[in-house]
Design a protein around this motif. Structure first.
Motif, short mmCIF file in Angstrom:
data_model
loop_
_atom_site.label_atom_id
_atom_site.label_comp_id
_atom_site.label_asym_id
_atom_site.label_seq_id
_atom_site.Cartn_x
_atom_site.Cartn_y
_atom_site.Cartn_z
N PHE A 82 0.82 -1.20 0.00
CA PHE A 82 0.00 0.00 0.00
C PHE A 82 0.86 1.26 0.00
CE2 PHE A 82 -2.57 -3.28 2.02
CZ PHE A 82 -3.77 -3.17 1.34
N GLY A 83 0.31 2.33 -0.55
CA GLY A 83 0.97 3.63 -0.49
C GLY A 83 0.73 4.30 0.85
N LEU A 87 -2.43 3.88 3.51
CA LEU A 87 -2.18 3.37 4.86
C LEU A 87 -2.67 4.35 5.92
CD1 LEU A 87 1.42 1.88 4.44
CD2 LEU A 87 -0.68 0.60 4.87
N HIS A 88 -2.45 5.63 5.67
CA HIS A 88 -2.89 6.66 6.62
C HIS A 88 -4.41 6.69 6.72
CE1 HIS A 88 -2.73 10.23 9.05
NE2 HIS A 88 -3.37 10.95 8.15
N CYS A 103 -2.74 0.16 15.41
CA CYS A 103 -2.79 -0.29 14.02
C CYS A 103 -1.54 -1.11 13.77
CB CYS A 103 -2.85 0.90 13.06
SG CYS A 103 -2.88 0.43 11.32
N ILE A 104 -1.72 -2.36 13.40
CA ILE A 104 -0.62 -3.30 13.22
C ILE A 104 -0.39 -3.52 11.73
CG2 ILE A 104 0.22 -5.63 13.72
CD1 ILE A 104 -1.77 -5.60 16.13
N LEU A 105 0.83 -3.24 11.27
CA LEU A 105 1.17 -3.40 9.86
C LEU A 105 1.96 -4.68 9.68
CD1 LEU A 105 2.35 0.26 9.08
CD2 LEU A 105 0.04 -0.68 8.92
N LEU A 106 1.42 -5.60 8.90
CA LEU A 106 2.09 -6.87 8.62
C LEU A 106 2.66 -6.83 7.20
CD1 LEU A 106 -0.53 -9.41 10.05
CD2 LEU A 106 1.39 -8.32 11.24
N TYR A 107 3.87 -7.34 7.04
CA TYR A 107 4.47 -7.40 5.71
C TYR A 107 5.18 -8.72 5.52
CZ TYR A 107 8.76 -6.11 8.22
OH TYR A 107 9.82 -6.07 9.09
N GLN A 108 5.45 -9.05 4.27
CA GLN A 108 6.05 -10.34 3.95
C GLN A 108 7.49 -10.16 3.47
OE1 GLN A 108 3.76 -12.79 1.34
NE2 GLN A 108 1.81 -12.36 2.35
N GLY A 109 8.38 -11.00 3.98
CA GLY A 109 9.75 -11.05 3.49
C GLY A 109 10.46 -9.72 3.60
N ASN A 110 11.31 -9.45 2.62
CA ASN A 110 12.04 -8.19 2.54
C ASN A 110 11.26 -7.23 1.66
OD1 ASN A 110 13.81 -6.09 2.31
ND2 ASN A 110 15.51 -7.29 1.47
N ALA A 115 9.30 0.50 0.22
CA ALA A 115 8.25 0.00 1.11
C ALA A 115 8.69 0.08 2.56
CB ALA A 115 7.88 -1.43 0.74
N THR A 116 9.96 -0.23 2.83
CA THR A 116 10.48 -0.13 4.20
C THR A 116 10.40 1.31 4.69
OG1 THR A 116 11.97 -2.01 3.86
CG2 THR A 116 12.51 -0.49 5.65
N ALA A 117 10.72 2.26 3.82
CA ALA A 117 10.64 3.67 4.19
C ALA A 117 9.20 4.06 4.51
CB ALA A 117 11.19 4.54 3.07
N ARG A 118 8.25 3.57 3.71
CA ARG A 118 6.83 3.88 3.98
C ARG A 118 6.41 3.34 5.34
NH1 ARG A 118 5.77 2.41 -1.66
NH2 ARG A 118 5.10 0.36 -0.95
N LEU A 119 6.78 2.10 5.62
CA LEU A 119 6.39 1.50 6.90
C LEU A 119 7.03 2.24 8.07
CD1 LEU A 119 6.69 -2.28 5.92
CD2 LEU A 119 4.60 -0.91 6.11
N ALA A 120 8.27 2.69 7.90
CA ALA A 120 8.94 3.43 8.96
C ALA A 120 8.24 4.76 9.23
CB ALA A 120 10.41 3.66 8.59
N ILE A 121 7.81 5.43 8.17
CA ILE A 121 7.10 6.69 8.34
C ILE A 121 5.79 6.47 9.08
CG2 ILE A 121 5.90 8.53 7.08
CD1 ILE A 121 8.07 8.05 4.85
N MET A 122 5.07 5.42 8.72
CA MET A 122 3.81 5.11 9.41
C MET A 122 4.04 4.79 10.88
SD MET A 122 1.26 5.51 7.39
CE MET A 122 0.02 4.66 8.36
#
Length: 211
Positions: A82-83, A87-88, A103-110, A115-122
């Protein structure tokens, strides 16, 4: 999650997740997705609002227009897909009441660098303005004179974030020029056309003259 499985990406299907949770919590799980008719979705939402069901499995159809103050936990599967803006919006469906929420964000693998930057911002902020700026930085602004809605803008000198005040002034100046000299026939208009040719943006002349 998605309504149906995809052969291209390994995403949990909303229908499968609903069946799995219904086995664990019979009679307490609801399902909403975009292919349901309006009255069907309304009926499930009404049950969730009244507490007749305590778990709601949904696709992004709940991104907007859902207000259940009692909802305190959201789990977003495959969050790396997701963008930031989406997500917001999804995260905003919980925490609308007086109780603490998560709010729990689940992701798969690497998930990759972006995408890592987006998750870190969230994880680090709930500031919608900051999230919008970071979304613009990560996605790119696309084209002002073109059809791309994302990607790095092909500016030679400007940066949309760092120079936004200057760009607003330039926009106002361009509007004034188009009002007073729409054919760019004046000496200044001729100079502007030369700049457009110099920066290989002469196609803009045709686009601007078309309105």
């Amino acid at each position: 999650p998605l309504v149906e499985d995809s052969n291209l990406i390994d995403l949990a299907a909303a229908q499968d997740r609903f069946k799995a949770l219904e086995t664990l919590y019979p009679g307490k799980v609801g399902l909403i997705h975009g292919r349901m008719k309006g009255p069907e979705k309304d009926a499930v939402m009404a049950m969730f609002q009244t507490g007749d069901i305590s778990i709601l499995v949904a696709t992004t159809v709940i991104e907007v227009g859902v207000d259940v103050p009692e909802a305190t936990v959201m789990v977003i599967e495959n969050a790396e897909q997701f963008g930031l803006a989406q997500l917001h919006q999804l995260r905003g469906r919980v925490g609308r009441g007086s109780q603490a929420s998560n709010c729990i964000l689940l992701y798969q693998g690497n998930p990759g660098e972006t995408a890592t930057a987006r998750l870190a911002i969230m994880r680090d902020t709930e500031d919608g303005f900051l999230i919008a700026e970071e979304d613009l930085r990560l996605r790119g602004s696309g084209e002002l004179l073109g059809i791309r809605q994302s990607g790095v803008a092909a500016f030679r000198l400007a940066n949309l974030i760092e120079h936004r005040d200057l760009l607003a002034t330039a926009r106002d100046d361009a509007d004034l020029i188009l009002q007073t000299d729409p054919l760019l026939a004046s000496s200044r208009g001729t100079a502007l056309k030369q700049l457009l040719y110099l920066f290989e943006r002469d196609a803009a002349i045709r686009l601007l003259s078309s309105g």
